[in-house]
Write an enzyme that holds these catalytic residues in place. Structure first.
Site, PDB file in Angstrom:
ATOM      1  N   CYS A   1      13.182  11.285   7.047  1.00 25.50           N
ATOM      2  CA  CYS A   1      13.104  10.853   8.443  1.00 25.50           C
ATOM      3  C   CYS A   1      14.430  11.105   9.139  1.00 25.50           C
ATOM      4  CB  CYS A   1      12.734   9.380   8.511  1.00 25.50           C
ATOM      5  SG  CYS A   1      13.761   8.370   7.467  1.00 25.50           S
TER       6      CYS A   1
ATOM      7  N   LYS B   1       0.846  -1.191   0.000  1.00 25.89           N
ATOM      8  CA  LYS B   1       0.000   0.000   0.000  1.00 25.89           C
ATOM      9  C   LYS B   1       0.882   1.241   0.000  1.00 25.89           C
ATOM     10  CE  LYS B   1      -2.079   2.745   2.836  1.00 25.89           C
ATOM     11  NZ  LYS B   1      -1.933   3.916   1.956  1.00 25.89           N
TER      12      LYS B   1
ATOM     13  N   GLU C   1       8.860  16.328  15.264  1.00 21.09           N
ATOM     14  CA  GLU C   1       9.304  16.264  13.874  1.00 21.09           C
ATOM     15  C   GLU C   1       8.509  17.258  13.020  1.00 21.09           C
ATOM     16  OE1 GLU C   1       8.212  12.717  11.615  1.00 21.09           O
ATOM     17  OE2 GLU C   1      10.302  12.573  10.975  1.00 21.09           O
TER      18      GLU C   1
ATOM     19  N   GLU D   1       9.123   1.711  11.150  1.00 17.99           N
ATOM     20  CA  GLU D   1      10.167   2.706  10.837  1.00 17.99           C
ATOM     21  C   GLU D   1       9.479   4.060  10.923  1.00 17.99           C
ATOM     22  OE1 GLU D   1      13.157   1.751  10.547  1.00 17.99           O
ATOM     23  OE2 GLU D   1      13.000  -0.361   9.984  1.00 17.99           O
TER      24      GLU D   1
END
Ligand code: NAD
Length: 495
Positions: A284, A175, A385, A250
């Site tokens: 990331c 996906k 973040e 992750e």
């Protein structure tokens, strides 16, 4: 003419009634119409995948046959490299230089690497551990694996997961992010042309809100490999807990770069610019906090700002463009809100911080490279973040202080250390809480090295032997070796 992008389920390309317009973030224009999966297509994919694993030919193929398919996919990516680079550029807004020289070749390389190495990684281990027994350890495929991928490296992260999962003998439901499904759906054509049996790889585009739970909670799925935000990761862990299935997570990062007095300032500045502004900071492992030792702080900051202002923003299809647009207007609004909050908490914007005025860029989701100083360690922007071209630069005096600052957030994905003193660098690397630490470099990923974060940055590895073995389960077969054929249990009740 807009591209049509069907789903790929059980070896068939399927157009669905519900469609989604895919936008080019450089221009805001529609570039494709992608089919969206509903619960009906999720059900088709789940049953096709289960059938392909339980009764299909894929798990029965020899390792050499499997290797041939993996190598064919690598070749297919290379054969279609320029088209894939164009698609990835248009769909994500990454500059064409990045998609051409990084995303697409690295994606092919991961498949090539896996083709060359997975048989060694798999080699079953026969151990004579005891006098009276022999044990055989066999890494088996997990079964049906769902791969869920974010929008920042759509093809590359897909290939990291897919190459390992397929080589290990699993069947896949992939996906992609519903913002960036184009290269995954193109990869489906490459896989189809490589001749993989029907149902071994299924690609379904859809939003997490609509199909995520049905996909992840289903009993027919044996494992979920997820890359994305912490919020989604937590939801997926809830779904997967229903049937207790293995997951790899992750997740996000708030990585730190530690720059010591003895560095070559030009190298440290140039590399630090890349470490935060590449892919518009939507990485990331973006080094979104840069800590600079006091002896070079002023010089470093002045040079960093001067160069950040010279980074060439532009349309992603121009080879001269160094920074493209953000993925969406919503992402840009989120970044602006973070900067406003940082200012309210005492931070100062000393570079960028706004939408560029250039008329050519007015329809895209562009944002200037942004530098903040005076941001306290308790500010939201210090700990959370942002996922954009926004960096905080701080001064430190000694290495202990730098390590404390670097480790003071809940994420633990990556870090950089810049110094000529390799003893200091290795000492600091040992103290940094992060899954990957680069010394005097940034962003080097190697197919042979496992990658993954600690703490809130998740668990499990991608790449390397360890990343490959994530997609296997270890079976232990114990064979009795008693010379008279009478094992210890034979005597237990004394009969
Ligand atoms: P996201 O969590 O919004 O989406 C990631 C994927 O999850 C997409 O495919 C999305 O459709 C899907 N999804 C969303 N809700 C879902 C649900 N309820 N059930 C199932 N699937 C669902 O993340 P994003 O905005 O696409 O990507 C950015 C995030 O990814 C950042 O936090 C970034 O740090 C992280 N990321 C981590 C790594 C890593 O290796 N650690 C690499 C790249 C990106």
């Amino acid at each position: 003419m807009n591209l049509k992008c069907p789903l790929y389920i059980n070896g068939q390309f399927i157009e669905t009634s519900e469609k989604q317009n895919i936008l080019n973030p450089s221009t805001g224009k529609v570039i494709a119409e992608a089919s969206l999966a509903s619960t009906k297509e999720v059900e088709l994919a789940l049953s096709a995948a289960r059938e392909a694993f339980d009764h299909g030919p894929w798990p029965q193929f020899s390792l050499l046959q499997r290797r041939e398919f993996i190598a064919k996919i690598a070749q297919g990516i290379l054969d279609n490299a320029s088209e894939l680079a164009q698609l990835e550029m248009q769909n994500t807004g990454k500059p064409i230089k990045e998609t051409t020289f990084m995303d697409i070749p690295s994606s092919a390389k991961t498949f090539e690497f896996m083709a060359d190495n997975f048989i060694d990684y798999l080699g079953d281990e026969k151990l004579s551990i005891l006098d009276d027994a022999k044990a055989i350890l066999i890494p088996e495929p997990m079964g049906v694996v769902v791969l869920i991928v974010p929008w920042n490296y759509p093809l590359l992260i897909t290939c990291w997961k897919l190459a390992s999962a397929l080589a290990a003998g699993n069947v896949i439901i992939l996906k992609p992010s519903s913002f960036t499904p184009l290269t995954a759906l193109e990869l489906a054509k490459i896989i189809h042309n490589a001749g993989l049996p029907a149902g071994v790889v299924n690609v379904i585009n859809g939003t997490g809100a609509k199909i995520g739970e049905e996909l992840c909670a289903d009993k027919r799925v044996d494992m979920i490999s997820f890359t994305g935000s912490n919020e989604t990761g937590r939801q997926i862990l809830q779904y997967s807990s229903k049937h207790v299935k293995k997951s790899i997570m992750e997740l996000g990062g708030k990585s730190a770069s530690l720059i010591f007095n003895d560095v070559d300032i030009e190298v440290a500045v140039n590399s630090s610019l890349t470490s935060i502004f590449l892919n518009q900071g939507q990485m990331c492992t973006a080094m979104s906090r840069i800590f600079v030792q006091e002896g070079i702080y002023d010089k470093f900051l002045a040079s960093f700002i001067e160069k950040a202002k010279r980074i060439k923003l532009g349309l992603a299809d121009n080879f001269q463009t160094q920074m493209g647009p953000l993925i969406s207007d919503a992402q840009r609004k989120k970044i602006i809100a973070y900067i406003d909050k940082a200012k309210a908490e005492g931070g100062k914007v000393i570079c960028g911080g706004k939408i560029p005025e250039n008329a050519e860029l007015k329809n895209g989701y562009f944002f200037e490279p942004t530098v903040l100083i005076d941001v306290g360690a308790h500010s939201h922007i210090f700990k959370e973040e942002v996922f954009g071209p926004v960096v905080l630069i701080h001064k430190f005096s000694g290495s202990d202080e730098a390590v404390t600052l670097a480790n003071s957030v809940d994420f633990a994905l990556a870090a950089c250390i810049w110094t000529k003193d390799l003893f200091l660098a290795q000492d600091v690397a040992g103290k940094i809480n992060a899954g990957t630490v680069w010394i005097n470099t940034y962003g080097m990923f190697y197919n042979q090295l496992p990658y993954g974060g600690f703490k809130q940055s998740g668990f499990g590895k991608e790449l390397g032997r360890e990343g490959f073995l994530e997609y296997t389960r270890l079976k232990n077969i114990i064979i009795d070796k008693s010379p008279d054929g009478k094992p210890l249990v034979n005597y237990w009740y004394g009969f």
